[in-house]
Every structure is written in C-alpha cells, then in structure tokens.
Design a protein around this motif. Structure first.
Motif, mmCIF file in Angstrom:
data_model
loop_
_atom_site.group_PDB
_atom_site.id
_atom_site.type_symbol
_atom_site.label_atom_id
_atom_site.label_comp_id
_atom_site.label_asym_id
_atom_site.label_seq_id
_atom_site.Cartn_x
_atom_site.Cartn_y
_atom_site.Cartn_z
ATOM 1 N N LEU A 9 12.877 39.475 28.480
ATOM 2 C CA LEU A 9 13.968 39.075 27.592
ATOM 3 C C LEU A 9 14.345 40.227 26.683
ATOM 4 N N ASP A 10 15.606 40.336 26.423
ATOM 5 C CA ASP A 10 16.068 41.258 25.397
ATOM 6 C C ASP A 10 15.514 40.791 24.042
ATOM 7 N N GLU A 11 15.256 41.737 23.123
ATOM 8 C CA GLU A 11 14.589 41.316 21.884
ATOM 9 C C GLU A 11 15.484 40.441 21.008
ATOM 10 N N SER A 12 16.769 40.445 21.281
ATOM 11 C CA SER A 12 17.645 39.525 20.538
ATOM 12 C C SER A 12 17.320 38.074 20.888
ATOM 13 N N ARG A 13 16.596 37.873 21.994
ATOM 14 C CA ARG A 13 16.262 36.516 22.421
ATOM 15 C C ARG A 13 14.889 36.066 21.920
ATOM 16 N N LEU A 14 14.257 36.872 21.107
ATOM 17 C CA LEU A 14 13.006 36.444 20.493
ATOM 18 C C LEU A 14 13.293 35.168 19.696
ATOM 19 N N PRO A 15 12.491 34.111 19.867
ATOM 20 C CA PRO A 15 12.797 32.841 19.194
ATOM 21 C C PRO A 15 13.014 33.007 17.685
ATOM 22 N N ARG A 16 13.938 32.229 17.153
ATOM 23 C CA ARG A 16 14.217 32.259 15.710
ATOM 24 C C ARG A 16 13.459 31.183 14.958
ATOM 25 N N SER A 17 12.886 30.238 15.714
ATOM 26 C CA SER A 17 12.087 29.188 15.060
ATOM 27 C C SER A 17 10.887 28.857 15.935
ATOM 28 N N TRP A 18 9.862 28.299 15.284
ATOM 29 C CA TRP A 18 8.723 27.761 16.024
ATOM 30 C C TRP A 18 9.017 26.295 16.353
ATOM 31 N N TYR A 19 8.407 25.799 17.399
ATOM 32 C CA TYR A 19 8.617 24.409 17.787
ATOM 33 C C TYR A 19 7.431 23.549 17.328
ATOM 34 N N ASN A 20 7.729 22.523 16.550
ATOM 35 C CA ASN A 20 6.697 21.653 15.988
ATOM 36 C C ASN A 20 6.641 20.342 16.760
ATOM 37 N N ILE A 21 5.616 20.185 17.569
ATOM 38 C CA ILE A 21 5.535 18.989 18.423
ATOM 39 C C ILE A 21 5.294 17.717 17.615
ATOM 40 N N ASN A 22 4.858 17.855 16.367
ATOM 41 C CA ASN A 22 4.693 16.653 15.535
ATOM 42 C C ASN A 22 5.987 15.846 15.445
ATOM 43 N N ALA A 23 7.128 16.524 15.587
ATOM 44 C CA ALA A 23 8.421 15.835 15.505
ATOM 45 C C ALA A 23 8.659 14.926 16.704
ATOM 46 N N ASP A 24 7.963 15.174 17.790
ATOM 47 C CA ASP A 24 8.244 14.438 19.029
ATOM 48 C C ASP A 24 7.075 13.592 19.513
ATOM 49 N N LEU A 25 6.013 13.511 18.716
ATOM 50 C CA LEU A 25 4.849 12.744 19.169
ATOM 51 C C LEU A 25 5.205 11.264 19.277
ATOM 52 N N PRO A 26 4.834 10.598 20.384
ATOM 53 C CA PRO A 26 5.108 9.167 20.536
ATOM 54 C C PRO A 26 4.345 8.335 19.492
ATOM 55 N N GLU A 27 3.197 8.805 19.082
ATOM 56 C CA GLU A 27 2.443 8.179 17.987
ATOM 57 C C GLU A 27 2.006 9.305 17.060
ATOM 58 N N PRO A 28 1.995 9.088 15.748
ATOM 59 C CA PRO A 28 1.614 10.195 14.848
ATOM 60 C C PRO A 28 0.133 10.533 14.964
ATOM 61 N N LEU A 29 -0.195 11.746 14.574
ATOM 62 C CA LEU A 29 -1.595 12.184 14.510
ATOM 63 C C LEU A 29 -2.354 11.351 13.489
ATOM 64 N N ALA A 30 -3.637 11.143 13.733
ATOM 65 C CA ALA A 30 -4.497 10.532 12.713
ATOM 66 C C ALA A 30 -4.595 11.489 11.528
ATOM 67 N N PRO A 31 -4.659 10.981 10.317
ATOM 68 C CA PRO A 31 -4.725 11.871 9.157
ATOM 69 C C PRO A 31 -6.029 12.670 9.122
ATOM 70 N N VAL A 32 -5.955 13.817 8.477
ATOM 71 C CA VAL A 32 -7.154 14.629 8.230
ATOM 72 C C VAL A 32 -7.803 14.082 6.963
ATOM 73 N N LEU A 33 -9.133 13.968 6.969
ATOM 74 C CA LEU A 33 -9.830 13.325 5.848
ATOM 75 C C LEU A 33 -10.621 14.331 5.010
#
Lengths: 452, 452
Positions: A9-33
C-alpha cells in the motif's frame, strides 16, 4: 523459480483510525473487577498505571478511534507493512488453496509489538509522563517499548524475567542500545521483588513476578506509568492496523479470506489481523473462519477455563474474565516465549466463548518443521511464535489439497526469527523435544482460581 | 517528537537494468592476470569458477545490463528499499545539513548482500549448476547466498572461518535454516584445507583460507561453481540497484546529494550507492563528493598500495590491480567483520586512484558511539560496518553546523545490527578498545606483494 507477489500500500493508505471491536460485540464484555473490592473498576482505579488516553481507549465503545498524527508518523517508518501471496509455498504444497500472509517482521523491533508500544509511548509523553515500566519475557515487547521510548523521549525500565535476562543477552543489548534499562526480575528494586528473593534467593523469575514488580514501581512514582504489550483492549485496538491494511491489500489481490490464522499468546497479533474482518462479519459482511493457534504446552483457549482471574501471580492486577490456565500455571520451557502467558485477552476469550473463533494447539517440533518449510519457500525465517500459525496453515492447505478445495487463507506472520536462532539451532541439532499437553498442571492451577 | 519522512518507490519503479560503470570510466581498468602465467585472463580461465552469465558481466563494457525477470521478481520481496530523510538526527545534531539514508537492512538476510546473491544464484541455476561454494567471515554474505540457494534450488556450501563458525552459531543456524551447509574452515574437505591443518591443527582459519577451500572445491567438481560476495565487477554491478533507486527517491524529495557516504570492506555497498551518481557526473552531470569509510584497523584505501595482488592468502585466485594491504595482512579482531578484507574492489581502487573518490578511516569506539546516536534518533540499530558510514556523516554534519552550510548528504545504511548484538553488548559493557592503525603490519604485508 521464485515468483514474488507483494501487495504494497502507498503510505497515504496507512489507516487513520484503529478499529474497536467493542462497538460491534453481540454481547458486551464482562466488566474488569478491582482486585480488592471485586467491584467493576473505573478510570480512576487505572489512573496510577496508565495515561488517560489509554484508559479512555480501554473502556471506549466507539467503533473508530483516531490515530494521532505523531503515531501515524512513527508508524510510517515501516507501515503499511507488505502482504504477500505465498506462491512458492502453495506450489510446494501442491495445494489449490490461495495462501496470503501479512508480514509484521518489517518493524524496527522485528514484530507487531511496535504497533502498540508507539501509541502507548505517545499518550504517556503527551500527558507529561517521564518514565514507563514494563516486563518482558522473550524480549519482543521490551524491545518494542525501548524503541518507542527513544522516539518519544521516555525513560523505559524493563523488568526482564531473570532466566531470560541471562539467556538472552542480545535482546537485552537491543533494548539498552535504545537507552532502556533492563533489570533482571525478581530484583531488589521493588518490595515485591525483595519478598520473592527473601523466600527464594535463587529464583529465576516468571512473567507474573516481573509484571508485579513493574506495576509496583509505576504505582509508587508520580512521573511513572506502566505499559502492557498484549491482553488489554487498548493493545488489541492498536494492533488493528494490521487487519485494516490487510483488508485493503486483499482487495488489491481481488480476494477475501475464507480463513484467517494467527498464533495466540496474549492475543494481540491474532486480534490485530482478525478483528477488522470479524467486525465486518458481525455487521453483516462475509463470514470468516478465524483460527487461533497456541502451543500444547500453554493451551489457554483449548484447555483453559473462561473465568475471572488475575493477570499476574502476585494478584496485584485487576481481575478480568478470560480464558485462563490459572495464574499459578507455569508452562514448561518451550521456545515460543511470546506464547507462555496463562491468560488470554478478554476480547478474544469472549468471542471464542460466543463461538466466533476456533482454536487449536500444536506441539513445538511440528511447528519448527513448518517454519523451516516456510522459510525455504518464502525466504523469511519466522519467529517461533509465528511458526504455530504456519503449522495450522499447512494443515489447512493440505486439507484443501485432499478435498480439492480452493480456499483463501490469510495468516499473520507476526515477526522474524533473527533473535531466535538459538531455538533453530536446538531444533536443527535435534535437541528439542515435544512437551505434550499439561493436563495435570492445568487442573491444579485452575483449582486455585479466585472466587468472584 | 518523531517525524518520519520516507520515500518509497512503487515496485514498478524497481530498476530494469544494472548500471555498469566500466562504460563510463575515463581510463579502462587494468586487466586481471592469471596467477600462473601473469597474462590477462579470458572468459575460459574463469569458466571453472563462474557461470557464463556472470563472466560476461565481469568483462562487459555495456552501460546498462538487463536484470533478468526472475531476479527482479525475487528482488521484489523487499525492493525498492526505502529512502529516509533523517529529520530527528538532523535536529539532534542541530545541523543545517540535509541527511538522507538508503536502508538496505530490509532484505530477508538483513543487508545489501542479497542484491548480488540472487542474480548469482539465478545465473548458476539457469546454466545447470547444482551447487555453489563460497566463504563467509561475519556471515552476512553466507546468509544471503543461503537465502538465494533456497529460492533457486541450489545446494550451498559455505566455508565459514572456523573462529566465526564457533563464535557465531546464530549466523550458522540462519544459513542452515535455509538448507545451506556450513563447514568450519580450515576443513578436511579440501586438499588446501588439509594442508593448512597439517601445518597447524589448531588453526582458527581466515577469510583467505576459506576462499582457497571454496575455490578448490568449485574448480574440482563439474556441477559446482563458486560465488564471491564483493570485490569483483559483477558484484558491484548488481549492487547498483541501490543507487539507481536512491536517485529516483532523491528526485521525489526534490534533492540531489552533494556528498555520498558508505563504508568499504570489499567495496560493493559503496559502489552500489555511489556508482550511478558518479556515472552521471562522469557523463557531465552534477558533481558529487563520494566518501569511502573504512576501519583504521584495516585501512585498505587510506594506507594500502594500488598494486597487483592476490585475492586470497593461498594465491589461487587471479591477480587484480587494487588497493591492498598485502594478501598476508591479518587485521586485528574488531567488530565490523564485513570490513576485514585486505583488498579493495578494482573499480573502487581505480576510481580512487584517478581522484574521483575520497577515503577516510575511523576507529571502532567512535563508530559504535555514532551508531547508537543514530539508533536512538532514527529507531534502527545499524550493523557495525554501517556505523563507519554514520560516523563520517556525523562529522560532515558537524562541519556544516560550524560553517552554516546547507549540504545534502546521502548515505547507505547497508544493514541492520540484529546479528551483531554481541558487539553492542561489548561496547555498552565498556569491553571494546580502539585498535589504532597498523602501520608496521601493513608495511610488512606490503613488502610481500607479488612481482608482476
């Protein structure tokens, strides 16, 4: 005859954002205690250890998180990393499968770890932190953080498991060349280290002990924070540049993976390549099969339990719900140092529990054999960790050959083996043994899981 | 704060031909002489050692020599290699100079040597050769030929200087991982090796002895040829992809070098970056200053004589007119193994004699210090050989600072230091010493130059 097919890829195509899978989880993660109260932790509980930029990412539900300009700038030294079609390997395997691999060994520290060490250093630097502590076993993470420390003017203190400190002087020299300080752990630099040494003056250390020391030192100094190289949400987030680039590169090849393969230690290189594709699937895009490959000697996903556990043996860290072998589990001495952790990233564990990810385990001899087969065909000697992914790819390709299936396989070659030649020396010299499973040890360590 | 400026050529811009400076020399090279007759050698004299494709290139006066498609194809795994502007280093040096570097450490063997191992393997394979012999000291060349052998299905036999064979097991494992065979030299595999061992059973070997063994084995087997990693015209020719790419990349930066710097052992990485620019100058283009940097402990250009000499201590090779310290010169044990050769490429020597090239020598402590300064600024740990170039660049940049001169400096970062961490360990541990010059040893070795 060689036949190189590289998608760059040309360096202009370096991603501009990270992808956060928490936004798409069918069920949320259990909380950290919280380890004391066993109540869900909030940002203020994590503030002694991490900068705010990192804590926000750890808890965020936003799908796309901007990569700060100075981080993209530092990434550009080696990113976008290349994606290759393994044509010579395909031919040698006589498989109708199409095999692609993303190569993360082009980073200056030789593995994917720099993808997260750099943003972690950036956020710390931006918030006035002067010093970061961490632990390292094999040394890949410590090397990557040392590099990032040099780029962002931070003092890096690496607690290196004592046995590795003495056995891997070259990894230590690599870190010191960038100005980092390496301390063999257990050490007399922390209360916890001194208590371990008081009990066992000959202790050769463990990753759990080193984490304990690094956390203690960070928590007890105003200008110091702690950094972790895998497991946590923000670390996996940073690694998603791998999969996002791979998706664009697969499109250049006019292809889409049926199967994605990566090795799993703490889970970050696996998440890095898989999550962007899995996220598309979760949002209604094409399905993929994702295979997490681990060593039989540390079979977190294949034999561990999905339960709350500590991240360290000292039980200083919060409790996370994850696949775990028990925090007292001590894997035997095998050669993929990056795959020796008792736990697994909560996000990876959760998605495995929901049935979105497959897992399998291999013993080390078959992995080294696969790694050398790959090296001779493709010209790159893989890190021992990555040979686990390669072994699974070879098995998948063989199945395609037997069934005449034209599957598209993508795997992550997470790092090169330049610093692991002792492992190859031992393998080539016939000195390595298979270690088999560890059912008894696993059962014992699991029996000590905390009550939550 | 990091500020990465990378010039990455699209792979369609990978050079289609190598540049042969013989076409532009103001005076022709002195002929190479047969070691027995002392008459100029012809192609048939070289046929037992090299394939015809290579011999033609060795003697060619054509300016542009096509790169065969399978060679370009194999190059594409890592080429075009990146060119960087060293902005962080410039800032740290507070210099008005613009510093650019071409980075050849991105090859799978970690140095520029793969640029020639691949075409050499290709021509041998194309002419039905089954086996190539060679020698290696530090191991960079052996590693690169092992890689090329894997890609072109050739058996590679590497005579490795015995002391390196035992001190550098990781280099050996690297070669063996690609299927090459490493033989500690002197060995009982050749008549010459046996004669050396008979005289001194404890011999730890030398590059000259290893060359002798490799040449003997190649000359005495029908299906076997020999390969050399530097010095000869065809090797320097293959390296010109470096300078040709750099020229395009400098144009992307809207810049042209005033000064080009590279380290010199046999001369091939230096020629690789300098010759395309120097060729333009010879044809009436812009002038450049080219600086060859060598170690004071092996000062071939700065203290050697421009005279006919043998390439090996056994005096089996043809005689070439070159800068030489005398074929019996044994450099002291310093840490840039790639710079320990008694001779210098005839093309480089000739151009130096004609006044087109500058040369200077540095001692190792100042080179390691420069290398670490570079690593901390730019995030790449250089090979000890390349630290010599960096030291000269730092001096040039400092001169620009003092004089307020806005010079454009380009240097070749010929390889990374991943396999040289013992050297950095020794340096960081204060165990390295400067070796100073070697005037007496040089004088003695020069007194034995052959009569021609």
């Amino acid at each position: 005859m060689s036949e190189t097919i590289k998608y760059q890829l040309d360096e202009s195509r370096l991603p501009r954002s990270w992808y956060n899978i928490n936004a798409d989880l069918p069920e949320p993660l259990a909380p950290v205690l919280h380890p004391g109260t066993k109540e869900p932790v909030g940002p203020s509980d994590l503030a002694p250890l991490f900068p705010n930029g990192v804590i926000e990412q750890e808890m965020s539900l936003e799908r796309d998180i901007d990569i700060p300009a100075p981080v993209r700038d530092a990434y550009r030294q080696w990113r976008p990393s290349p994606l290759y079609r393994a044509r010579r390997l395909e031919r040698e395997l006589a498989t109708p499968a199409k095999i692609f691999y993303k190569y993360e060994g082009v980073s200056p520290s030789g593995s994917h770890k720099a993808n997260t060490s750099i943003p972690q250093a950036f956020y710390n630097h931006a918030e006035g932190v002067r010093r970061i502590t961490t632990e390292t076993g094999a040394g890949q993470w410590g090397s990557s953080l040392a590099l990032a420390g040099a780029l962002f003017d931070l003092q890096i203190e690496v607690f290196m498991v004592a046995v590795s400190y003495h056995q891997k002087p070259y990894r230590r020299a690599f870190m010191e060349s960038f100005g980092a300080q390496c301390i063999p752990s257990p050490s007399d630099r922390t209360e916890f280290g001194r208590s371990v040494l008081a009990e066992d003056p000959q202790s050769t250390g463990s990753l759990g002990i080193a984490i304990g020391e690094a956390v203690e030192m960070a928590a007890s100094a105003q200008d110091t924070r702690y950094a972790l190289g895998s497991v946590l949400n923000h670390v996996l987030l940073h690694q998603t540049v791998i999969g996002q680039e791979a998706m664009e590169q697969m499109a250049m090849a006019d292809a889409y993976p049926d199967t994605i393969v990566a090795c799993t230690g703490g889970g970050s290189n696996f998440a890095g390549i898989v999550f962007p594709f899995l996220g598309q699937a979760l949002r209604g895009g094409p399905n993929i099969q994702a295979i997490a490959v681990e060593p039989t000697a540390c079979p977190t996903l294949t034999k561990g339990r999905f339960a709350y556990d500590y991240g360290d043996t000292a039980h200083l860290t919060p409790l996370a719900k994850m696949h775990t072998l028990g925090s007292s589990f001590k894997p035997q001495g095998f050669h993929a140092g990056g795959l020796r952790y008792h736990g697994m990233a909560p996000q990876v564990s959760h998605l495995h529990d929901l049935g979105y990810l497959d897992a399998r385990a291999y013993d080390q001899l078959e992995c080294f054999a696969a790694g050398l087969r790959f090296a001779k065909a493709e010209g790159i000697i893989p890190a021992p960790e990555a040979t686990h992914a390669i072994k699974a790819v070879l098995d998948e390709a063989e199945e395609c050959r037997l069934g005449g299936t034209e599957k598209t396989i993508l795997f992550n070659l997470s790092g090169h083996g330049n610093f692991d030649m002792q492992a190859y020396t031992d393998y080539l010299g016939g000195k390595l043994k298979d270690l088999g499973g560890s059912s008894d040890e696993v059962a014992m360590a699991l029996s000590g899981l905390p009550q939550v």
